[in-house]
Design an enzyme around this catalytic site. Structure first.
Site, PDB file in Angstrom:
ATOM      1  N   GLY A   1      -3.499  -0.916 -13.830  1.00  0.00           N
ATOM      2  CA  GLY A   1      -2.395  -0.873 -12.872  1.00  0.00           C
ATOM      3  C   GLY A   1      -1.067  -0.861 -13.609  1.00  0.00           C
TER       4      GLY A   1
ATOM      5  N   GLY B   1       2.113  -0.894 -12.116  1.00  0.00           N
ATOM      6  CA  GLY B   1       3.290  -1.347 -11.376  1.00  0.00           C
ATOM      7  C   GLY B   1       3.942  -2.526 -12.088  1.00  0.00           C
TER       8      GLY B   1
ATOM      9  N   ALA C   1       3.609  -5.727 -11.844  1.00  0.00           N
ATOM     10  CA  ALA C   1       2.737  -6.822 -12.287  1.00  0.00           C
ATOM     11  C   ALA C   1       2.023  -6.443 -13.591  1.00  0.00           C
ATOM     12  CB  ALA C   1       1.709  -7.152 -11.199  1.00  0.00           C
ATOM     13  N   GLY C   2       1.464  -5.243 -13.632  1.00  0.00           N
ATOM     14  CA  GLY C   2       0.737  -4.792 -14.817  1.00  0.00           C
ATOM     15  C   GLY C   2       1.640  -4.658 -16.036  1.00  0.00           C
TER      16      GLY C   2
ATOM     17  N   ARG D   1       9.375 -11.278   9.895  1.00  0.00           N
ATOM     18  CA  ARG D   1       8.775  -9.980  10.228  1.00  0.00           C
ATOM     19  C   ARG D   1       7.603 -10.107  11.206  1.00  0.00           C
ATOM     20  NH1 ARG D   1       9.028  -7.510   4.055  1.00  0.00           N
ATOM     21  NH2 ARG D   1      11.285  -7.259   4.058  1.00  0.00           N
TER      22      ARG D   1
ATOM     23  N   HIS E   1       2.693  -2.973   5.898  1.00  0.00           N
ATOM     24  CA  HIS E   1       3.700  -2.935   4.834  1.00  0.00           C
ATOM     25  C   HIS E   1       3.283  -3.703   3.587  1.00  0.00           C
ATOM     26  CE1 HIS E   1       7.673  -2.693   3.130  1.00  0.00           C
ATOM     27  NE2 HIS E   1       7.826  -4.008   3.109  1.00  0.00           N
TER      28      HIS E   1
ATOM     29  N   ARG F   1       4.487 -13.263   4.306  1.00  0.00           N
ATOM     30  CA  ARG F   1       5.318 -13.232   3.106  1.00  0.00           C
ATOM     31  C   ARG F   1       6.793 -13.111   3.475  1.00  0.00           C
ATOM     32  NH1 ARG F   1       7.855  -9.204   0.160  1.00  0.00           N
ATOM     33  NH2 ARG F   1       7.064  -7.590   1.556  1.00  0.00           N
TER      34      ARG F   1
END
Lengths: 520, 229
Positions: free
Chosen positions: A8, A10, A12-13, A262, A322, A357
């Site tokens: 991954g 993104g 985090a990776g 949300r 989302h 979240r």
């Protein structure tokens, strides 16, 4: 063999890769697209940290716990919020071009007691992602793109690498590693066109972890963003409401507090729609000058996808999937129950978001836990370790049905519609059972689906079919988890059980055994 | 609506019964309904991931930000290998970021950055690495090792960052096959979907290099060969 294989590309990776390499590990990072094209680039709003003069770590912790509705771990939320301050300092030092006023500019997001989200124009995720990517180049990290995770290589409950499909050539590669870090993102694309996400959010890492014996949790918690464009589910940022935008129905009447969290706003919109109303975002009362300066992206996207001028017309909107709170179970070191396997970011459940979240906490999560995962995986590889066992390459392409009688693209669209209707903002037992039955039929039909394109060069149909199989598996865990949670909490709203029930204040944890999903 | 797609060395025509959609949506329609072997890249659908860049009637555009017209000719980007149909291999192009040493080199201590300081590289950091500029650049016809427009813009992003500990490694890295190989033709500027101007950035980098004592080798060569000093 490398020390650490990170899957991954993104935020985090990339963060995990940088910190693992800093600590002396030999790292390879693979991603199914190029790292700068990852979902992280779509995060607009900001990254939370209590660096404001009046703000405090304690306030950030209590806002996060409140929004999580009892499903977050206090210690982990503490780690997230405390280390958040150092995370911002680190991003600042490596060159993230934050917007500035007296210091790093911050904006208010829903559910936050203070102005807390540090931002870089409407490009916070994009600029963090690119800066991390540049750091990976500085640290000379080996990055391989266009690699699709087929399966983790696991023997006796211990990971020793991963099978990857090289999309460019349709060949399968087995990459050996002492430790594997999954940073593969979420599963909102189960909802297909009813998701604001990047096309790649197809749960590949979660599905592979399940097949490898990892536990996953809270899959029923999916955040619906209240304002996605009606035709395309393209996101209209929360900043439009933050700046004073209204939500109105067909009678041009406001019906809810636009700045509630949300889950609440999406529920209010869905209630209104069930009365037959169309829902619109109205920013016409904001001046054209203000819109041009502060909402230029929104103006462009509304024109492109809805053919409207939002300075003069109402914007037709719908809630869309989302962010996915559920994911692979990890401890505070991001370790899974499979030895040597770590997970970080949206694919993991770090127990910090709980049932809902907060905006600005997901970019924070990938930077804080990215560091923890990289360092923990590095420490693990320094232990004494027996040589890994060699294994025959899995020949996935040759096992694919090349004379399919059922079109998986049509099924992918059908599944998305059924999910949006029955496993959406509002759920009930009857609807969930319809979805479950559909998935069970789909699983039987999978053998009749496949790939018509038999060419080896850049066969995206093959990659998309493998993604679809992951979607089906993970969709099943979502429905089963939603059926078990006989209460309403945060983003999981059951029409037939509209109240919170303290008997359900624990995580919903499942795993796969003999092709069956079982619950703890 | 009729669309022409270049696939390998042939042009294929497709009838797409949609109107008012983006080019990316039209390509998705062809793949899901007419020919599943069609390959193209996509990601965010909202112009920030830089995946879906193609050429329409010769000009680079993001497919997710362009509404196709009847008879448009869609082709893959230039200056990089075509993997299949409209999908290109970006590995070699992206490697120029590393050759340019375009990355943050942090100082030991944190630094206060003012709003004005932040403006110095704000536009350059808007780059989404879509490669439109790379495809439009004619220099690759004569020098395939040219560091190229997006990597040089990225170099300026860090050179202009007041938090940078030392700008010399980056400046040094872009002297060969870099800032002086650009012909300043400006082809990269109008195709940028983010309004970045790599040509201007390259000129700024030339000035900075000059101030730091680097010379334009082309000018020296000119004196040697042309004027016979």
């Amino acid at each position: 063999m490398v020390d650490i294989l990170i899957i991954g590309g993104g935020g985090a990776g990339l963060t995990a890769a940088i910190h693992a390499k800093k600590n002396g590990a030999n790292v390879t990072l693979v991603s199914k697209t190029y790292p700068t094209r990852s979902q992280t680039c779509m995060a607009q709003g900001g990254i939370n940290a209590a660096i404001g003069a009046n703000d405090s770590i304690q306030s950030h912790i209590s806002d996060t716990l409140k929004s999580a509705q009892g499903l977050a771990d206090e210690e982990l939320v503490g780690i997230l919020c405390e280390q958040g301050i150092d995370a911002i300092k680190w991003l600042d030092r490596i060159g993230v071009p934050f917007s500035r006023d007296n210091g790093i500019a911050q904006r208010k997001m829903g559910g936050a007691s203070f102005v807390r989200a540090c931002y870089a124009k409407d490009y916070t995720g994009l600029k963090i992602l690119h800066t991390l990517y540049d750091q990976c180049n500085a640290y000379d990290i080996n990055m391989l793109s266009e690699r699709f995770l087929i399966d983790l290589a696991v023997i006796d409950g211990k990971v020793y690498g991963a099978y990857l499909l090289n999309i460019k050539t349709s060949t399968v590669e087995l990459l050996h590693a002492k430790s594997v870090v999954l940073a593969t993102g979420g599963y909102a694309k189960v909802y297909g066109k009813h998701s604001t996400n990047h096309v790649g959010s197809t749960a590949d890492g979660i599905a592979a972890a399940l097949r490898a014996g990892a536990k996953i949790s809270n899959m029923e918690f999916i955040q619906f963003h209240p304002t996605a464009l009606k035709k395309s589910s393209i996101l209209i940022s929360e900043s439009a409401r933050g700046a004073g935008g209204y939500l109105v129905n067909s009678k041009a009447k406001r019906f809810t507090d636009e700045l509630a969290s949300r889950d609440k706003v999406s529920l209010a919109i869905t209630n209104e729609m069930q009365k037959g109303e169309e829902i619109y975002l109205d920013v016409r009362h904001l001046s054209a000058k203000f819109i041009n300066e502060h909402l230029p992206q929104e103006k462009k996207l509304a024109d492109l996808y809805e053919n409207i001028d939002l300075t003069k017309q109402l914007i037709p909107i719908l809630p869309a999937a989302h962010y996915t709170m559920g994911g692979i179970c990890v401890d505070k070191n991001c370790a899974t129950n499979v030895q040597g396997l770590y997970a970080v970011g949206e694919c993991a459940n770090h127990m910090v978001h709980g049932a809902n979240r907060l905006g600005g906490n997901s970019l924070l999560e990938i930077v804080v836990f990215g560091k923890i995962a990289g360092e923990a995986a590095c420490a693990y590889t320094k232990k004494e370790m027996p040589a890994c066992k060699a294994d025959k390459h899995k020949d996935i392409p040759s096992q694919i049905n090349t004379n399919p009688t059922v079109d998986f693209y049509k099924k992918r669209t059908e599944l998305a519609e059924i999910f949006y209707t029955n496993v959406g903002v509002k759920r009930n037992e009857q609807g969930l059972l319809v979805a479950l039955e559909y998935i069970q039929v789909l699983q039987d039909e999978l053998k009749n689906m496949g790939v018509k394109n038999t060419k080896l060069a850049y066969n995206t149909e093959l990659a998309e079919f493998l993604e679809f199989k992951n979607i089906v598996l993970v969709a099943k865990t979502v429905v089963l988890s939603a059926l078990r949670r006989k209460e309403s909490r945060g983003a999981h709203y059951r029409e037939d059980m509209p109240n919170k029930d303290d008997n359900y204040s624990a995580d919903t944890i499942c795993y796969q055994e003999n092709d069956e999903i079982k619950f703890l | 609506m009729k669309m022409k797609l270049q696939r390998s060395d042939k042009i294929f025509e497709y009838e797409v019964p949609l109107s008012g959609v983006t080019l990316l949506e039209a390509l998705g329609y062809i793949k899901e309904n007419i020919d599943s072997t069609l390959a193209f890249s996509s990601g965010c659908r909202s112009s920030v991931c830089g995946s879906c860049t193609v050429r329409v009637n010769g000009k680079e555009v993001l497919a997710c930000a362009y509404k196709p017209k009847n008879d448009d000719l869609i082709q893959p980007l230039r200056n990089m290998p075509v993997l299949r149909d409209l999908a290109v291999d970006m590995d070699r192009a992206l490697a120029f970021n590393k050759i340019a040493k375009a990355w943050g080199l942090p100082k030991e201590e944190a630094l206060h950055v003012s709003g004005e300081d932040a403006k110095r590289n704000e536009l350059q950091s808007d780059c989404i690495l879509c490669s439109a500029c790379f495809s439009a650049c004619p220099v690759y016809a004569v020098n395939e090792d040219f560091i190229g427009p997006f990597a040089l813009t990225r170099a300026l992003r860090y050179v202009n960052d007041i938090r940078q500990k030392d700008i010399k490694p980056t400046i040094e890295a872009i002297q060969t096959n870099g800032i002086y190989d650009c012909t300043l033709c400006n082809e990269c500027v109008p195709v940028c979907p983010q309004g970045v101007a790599p040509k201007q950035d390259i000129e700024i980098l030339r000035n900075k290099s000059g101030i730091m004592g680097y010379f334009n080798p082309n000018i020296l060569a000119g004196f040697d060969d042309g004027l016979n000093f």
